[in-house]
Structures are given as structure tokens and as C-alpha cells.
Design an enzyme around this catalytic site. Structure first.
Site, PDB file in Angstrom:
ATOM      1  N   CYS A   1       1.776   0.305  -8.745  1.00 64.40           N
ATOM      2  CA  CYS A   1       2.997   0.838  -8.007  1.00 64.40           C
ATOM      3  C   CYS A   1       4.049   0.995  -8.550  1.00 64.40           C
ATOM      4  CB  CYS A   1       2.843   0.225  -6.525  1.00 64.40           C
ATOM      5  SG  CYS A   1       3.118  -1.661  -6.771  1.00 64.40           S
TER       6      CYS A   1
ATOM      7  N   GLU B   1       5.605  -3.274   0.772  1.00 64.96           N
ATOM      8  CA  GLU B   1       5.785  -3.100  -0.758  1.00 64.96           C
ATOM      9  C   GLU B   1       4.866  -1.828  -0.800  1.00 64.96           C
ATOM     10  OE1 GLU B   1       5.121  -2.285  -4.124  1.00 64.96           O
ATOM     11  OE2 GLU B   1       3.697  -4.126  -4.104  1.00 64.96           O
TER      12      GLU B   1
ATOM     13  N   GLY C   1       2.500   2.282   5.417  1.00 64.38           N
ATOM     14  CA  GLY C   1       3.682   1.412   5.676  1.00 64.38           C
ATOM     15  C   GLY C   1       4.640   2.128   6.828  1.00 64.38           C
TER      16      GLY C   1
ATOM     17  N   GLY D   1       0.672  -1.164  -0.005  1.00 66.17           N
ATOM     18  CA  GLY D   1      -0.040  -0.167   0.108  1.00 66.17           C
ATOM     19  C   GLY D   1       0.805   1.352   0.182  1.00 66.17           C
TER      20      GLY D   1
END
Length: 488
Positions: free
Chosen positions: A291, A258, A241, A236
Site C-alpha cells: 500500500c 489503513e 474502509g 485494505g
């Protein structure tokens, strides 16, 4: 468009409603209307899932019976493959995926990746013999073993939910861990359906659990702070994070992150098919909601006008080829939500205010119905210090930046808080040499595929830590133990 079934919780081997029988709407991004309901978990439901996963790890042979576990996970993957069409339909209605994207990265990418993980599992070395060493006046036989970490909290995003769910859940189960999956509130059914398929595959109660919740934070907060959860695997935003790292610090959880990206797509002056390659940089696949998607196009100043002309032609040619729900070749639909649409439009306004020139797009398409549509958008005459060049937009927005020479291109590519993906196009030897100097985790040379289920995937810098997929992705869920046995 069809309705989707209710997304239920999957706890301790059973599909069920939330403890207080509450639901929330599952919104179809194509229409902005509800396409189904999802069980809205309570804190007590999350607690039950943690207890079930902890019990299955501590009090069954799931973590140690490698052959039986592998056979069951193989069956789980087989059942997912058998239900491919159902998964494609969920992707279309819940994720807002166009058919061309749903059948590729969304579903087939996940299923092929799952098969790759099954093959990678065969490479895991559960025990290594390091021989005998004489030290301290006697001989010691040494072995190093790997064993499952424990209970995993898997927190996943809405952009490619099955792909990320599979990458975490299948790898963790293969490693011998037990799992609590918390899918994003925007895509609850793609998590819940995995519970249904786990039952069909015969997974033992408690080894896999799914919690859906309208609250994006409640279940995640519980998982990241609970000492009974040994590892958090999160995909996300970078901001979330960082919060997860903070939450897990007190119990020193292993944390795999990630996170975001702002990857560079570099086209060298002597790249073959220069104009066509520049055209291929358009950020349109799944509306740019990826991403690792390269969203910064770096082109040489010597051919800058040619690159801009090629992009102008490409975007004009694509103007009528997106946003079509029933078109099999369509690869771009809406963004996931009204919130995301607003976010993308805010960045488009930022780009205009920063002085970038809008070459194409730039509008929210309210004329296309109640869904969350944003035109394919391209900014040119950008500099790398602009916010649209530095911050992750997560929408169909490309920024074009000129460079002087290869050194300048590498400098611009690395002048980023992120380091997830990227691509270089040019003579192979020079392009390959450039990738070795770019600080990112997955790099493509001349269109080569750098993200598949048998390759490790993850980022440098604020794009995260750890690796997903491949053998390395399975080993993220393992502990290492050294044992010395006195031999004389």
C-alpha cells in the site's frame, strides 16, 4: 512445492474446525492450485468468538494485570520468532512471496516489528498526575489514566499478512484489549498459525481468537456492526474502509483504517547518482503489492530522457530475475490471485488506451505455469490525470511523470486522493523541506527508512485514519479517563 496444513479456527483458546465442518481451498499463487484447506467459519462461529473475547475482557484481569499481560505477550512474540522458518514457508506458498521478500518484509519485518512494540509498550503512561487545581472554591487533585478500549475486531489483508496481523494483534493485546482476527480469505493460514502459537505461549482463553472464512464479507460485517465489538482495526482498500466506517457509525465504534496509496518517488535534478536512483524506483518487490509502495516516479523534465533510458536498462536487466521460486535472491513472484492478475491487466490496458507509452512489460505470463504472473511493467510519458496515475493498481506497474521544478513536483505529489507514503531524493536540506509539504504519513529522504515497528504508520486523506505501530499504534487501543479528587 509442499502442501500446507489445514488452517483451523482459534476460538476461546482452542483450535477447531468450523461448526459445520466445511473447508475452502487455500490457493498457491505460484501454481494456481490448492496448497491446503482452511476452515470456513459460519456466523455461529463468529458469534462464539465475539462472546469469548467479550467475556475475556469483562470477566478476567487481562486488561488490568499489566505485568502478567506483558510477560505473556513477550512469550507469544518469542514463540513466533522460534517458528520463523515455518512462517517463511507459509509466506512462500500461501502469499506467493519470493524467498527474498519472504525473509525480509514478510516475516523478519513482522518479527522485528513485534519486538519494537514490546519496547514501545514500556513508554505507555497508564497514569499521569496533573496536580492540584483550585476551582469552584476548593482544591481538586487531578489524574488522567489510560485503559484498554475493549474488544477489537482486526480485519487484515493478504499482501503482507503476518506483518499486518502482528501490528494489530500484538499492539492490541499489549494495550489490554481482547482480539478477534479475521484474515483475508487468500491467506488464512498466516492468521490461523498465530492461534496455534498463542496456545504454545499460554495466552488465556478468549483474549485472542482467529476466524477464517471463504466469504470476504460475512465475518467482517458481523464484527463491524456488533455493539459488543468496541474497535475495528482494518487494513485494505479504501472502498471497503468507507463501508466499515458506515457499518460502525451506528454504535460509534472507534475505527482505525489503513487504506490505499499512490505514493510519489521524487528524484530532483541534482540528486546524487541520478540514473541509479531512477533505476531503484522499479515496482518489483513482492510484485508491487504494497500500500505504501511508491508507484509514481516523478522526474525533472530537464533530465527526463536520461531517467527513461536508465529505467529501460533497469527493466531489461531485471527481465530474467523474477518469478523464480527457489532462487534465494528473488524478490518478485506472482500476484496473489487470478482476480488480482485480471485487475492488474485491466489497468495495463487502461494505461495503453490513455496514451501512456509502455516502456517495459505489460503481459500476463501464462507461459510460466498456472500461477498468477504479471511482468514488471513501466509506463512513461504519463500525466497525473491518467487513471493509472491516480488509482491504486496494487501490482508491478510504475508510472513515470515529468515535472518542471520543485513546486511542480510537490503539486503533483499532493494531487492525489491518497497520502500514505513517498520518497524524495536530492540535497538533504531541500529534500527534507519538500517532505514537510507533502501530505503523506511516511516519507523517506534519500533512501532513509520511514516504516519500522517503532515508528507510527498511517495515512492522510483517503489513505486512512489513525496510526499503527510504535507507541502511537498501541495507544490507538486505549481510552483516556480524567479523574478529579476533592482535596479540600
Amino acid at each position: 512445492m509442499d502442501k500446507l496444513p489445514d488452517a483451523l479456527l482459534y476460538v476461546n483458546g482452542e483450535m477447531r474446525t468450523a461448526g459445520d465442518n466445511q473447508y475452502f481451498d487455500n490457493i498457491n499463487p505460484w501454481t494456481g492450485a490448492s496448497c491446503g484447506r482452511a476452515a470456513d467459519a459460519t456466523a455461529a462461529d463468529v458469534e462464539e468468538a465475539i462472546v469469548a473475547a467479550r467475556n475475556a475482557f469483562d470477566n478476567t484481569d487481562w486488561s488490568t494485570n499489566h505485568d502478567q499481560r506483558y510477560a505473556l505477550v513477550c512469550k507469544f512474540v518469542d514463540v513466533m520468532v522460534t517458528n520463523r522458518e515455518k512462517l517463511v514457508q507459509i509466506s512462500r506458498l500461501e502469499v506467493g512471496s519470493a524467498i527474498g521478500a519472504a525473509a525480509r518484509a514478510q516475516i523478519d519485518g513482522a518479527l522485528n516489528g513485534a519486538k519494537d512494540l514490546l519496547e514501545c509498550y514500556k513508554q505507555v503512561k497508564w497514569e499521569k498526575d496533573l496536580g492540584i487545581k483550585h476551582e469552584g472554591g476548593f482544591d481538586t487533585k487531578r489524574i488522567v489514566t489510560q485503559e484498554a478500549m475493549g474488544v477489537v475486531g482486526a480485519i487484515t489483508p493478504w499482501n503482507v499478512p503476518l506483518y499486518v496481523n502482528v501490528g494489530k494483534v500484538v499492539a492490541a493485546l499489549l494495550a489490554g484489549c481482547t482480539v478477534i482476527l479475521k484474515p483475508a480469505p487468500d491467506t488464512p493460514l498466516m492468521g490461523s498459525i498465530m492461534g496455534e502459537l498463542a496456545i504454545e505461549a499460554g495466552l488465556p482463553a478468549g483474549v485472542f481468537n482467529v476466524i477464517t472464512s471463504a466469504d470476504p464479507a460475512m465475518a467482517g460485517e458481523m464484527l463491524t456492526t456488533d455493539r459488543r465489538v468496541d474497535l475495528i482495526s482494518f487494513t485494505g482498500s479504501t472502498a471497503v474502509g468507507k463501508l466499515i466506517m458506515k457499518n460502525g457509525a451506528e454504535s460509534l465504534k472507534r475505527v482505525f483504517l489503513e487504506l490505499g496509496g499512490k505514493s510519489a518517488f521524487i528524484v530532483l535534478e541534482d540528486a546524487p547518482n541520478f540514473a541509479q536512483t531512477c533505476m531503484g524506483s522499479m515496482v518489483v518487490f513482492h510484485a508491487g503489492q504494497g500500500c505504501a509502495y511508491p508507484t509514481r516516479l516523478l522526474v525533472p523534465k530537464s533530465r527526463y530522457d536520461e531517467a527513461v533510458g536508465a529505467l529501460d536498462m533497469a527493466y531489461k536487466g531485471f527481465a530474467e530475475k523474477w518469478g523464480k521460486f527457489d532462487e534465494p535472491t528473488c524478490i518478485m513472484g506472482p500476484v496473489i490471485s487470478k482476480k488480482q492478475q485480471n485487475r492488474v491487466m485491466e489497468y495495463i490496458e487502461i494505461g495503453k488506451n490513455e496514451g501512456a507509452r509502455l516502456l517495459a512489460g505489460g503481459n500476463a505470463r501464462t507461459d510460466m505455469g498456472g500461477g498468477f504472473f504479471v511482468e514488471p511493467t513501466c509506463f512513461v510519458d504519463c500525466t497525473n490525470d491518467m487513471r493509472i496515475a491516480r488509482e491504486e493498481i496494487f501490482g508491478p506497474v510504475l508510472v513515470v511523470i515529468p515535472f518542471e521544478d520543485e513546486e511542480d513536483a510537490i503539486r503533483i505529489a499532493n494531487d492525489s486522493d491518497y497520502g500514505l507514503g513517498g520518497a524524495v531524493f536530492g540535497p538533504t536540506d531541500r529534500a527534507l523541506a519538500m517532505t514537510k509539504r507533502i501530505r503523506a504519513g511516511a516519507l523517506s529522504v534519500n533512501g532513509g527508512t520511514s516504516i519500522t515497528g517503532d515508528l507510527p504508520f498511517g495515512g492522510y486523506k483517503q489513505s486512512g485514519m489513525g496510526r499503527e505501530w510504535g507507541l502511537e499504534g498501541i495507544e490507538e487501543f486505549l481510552e483516556i479517563k480524567a479523574i478529579g479528587i476533592r482535596a479540600s
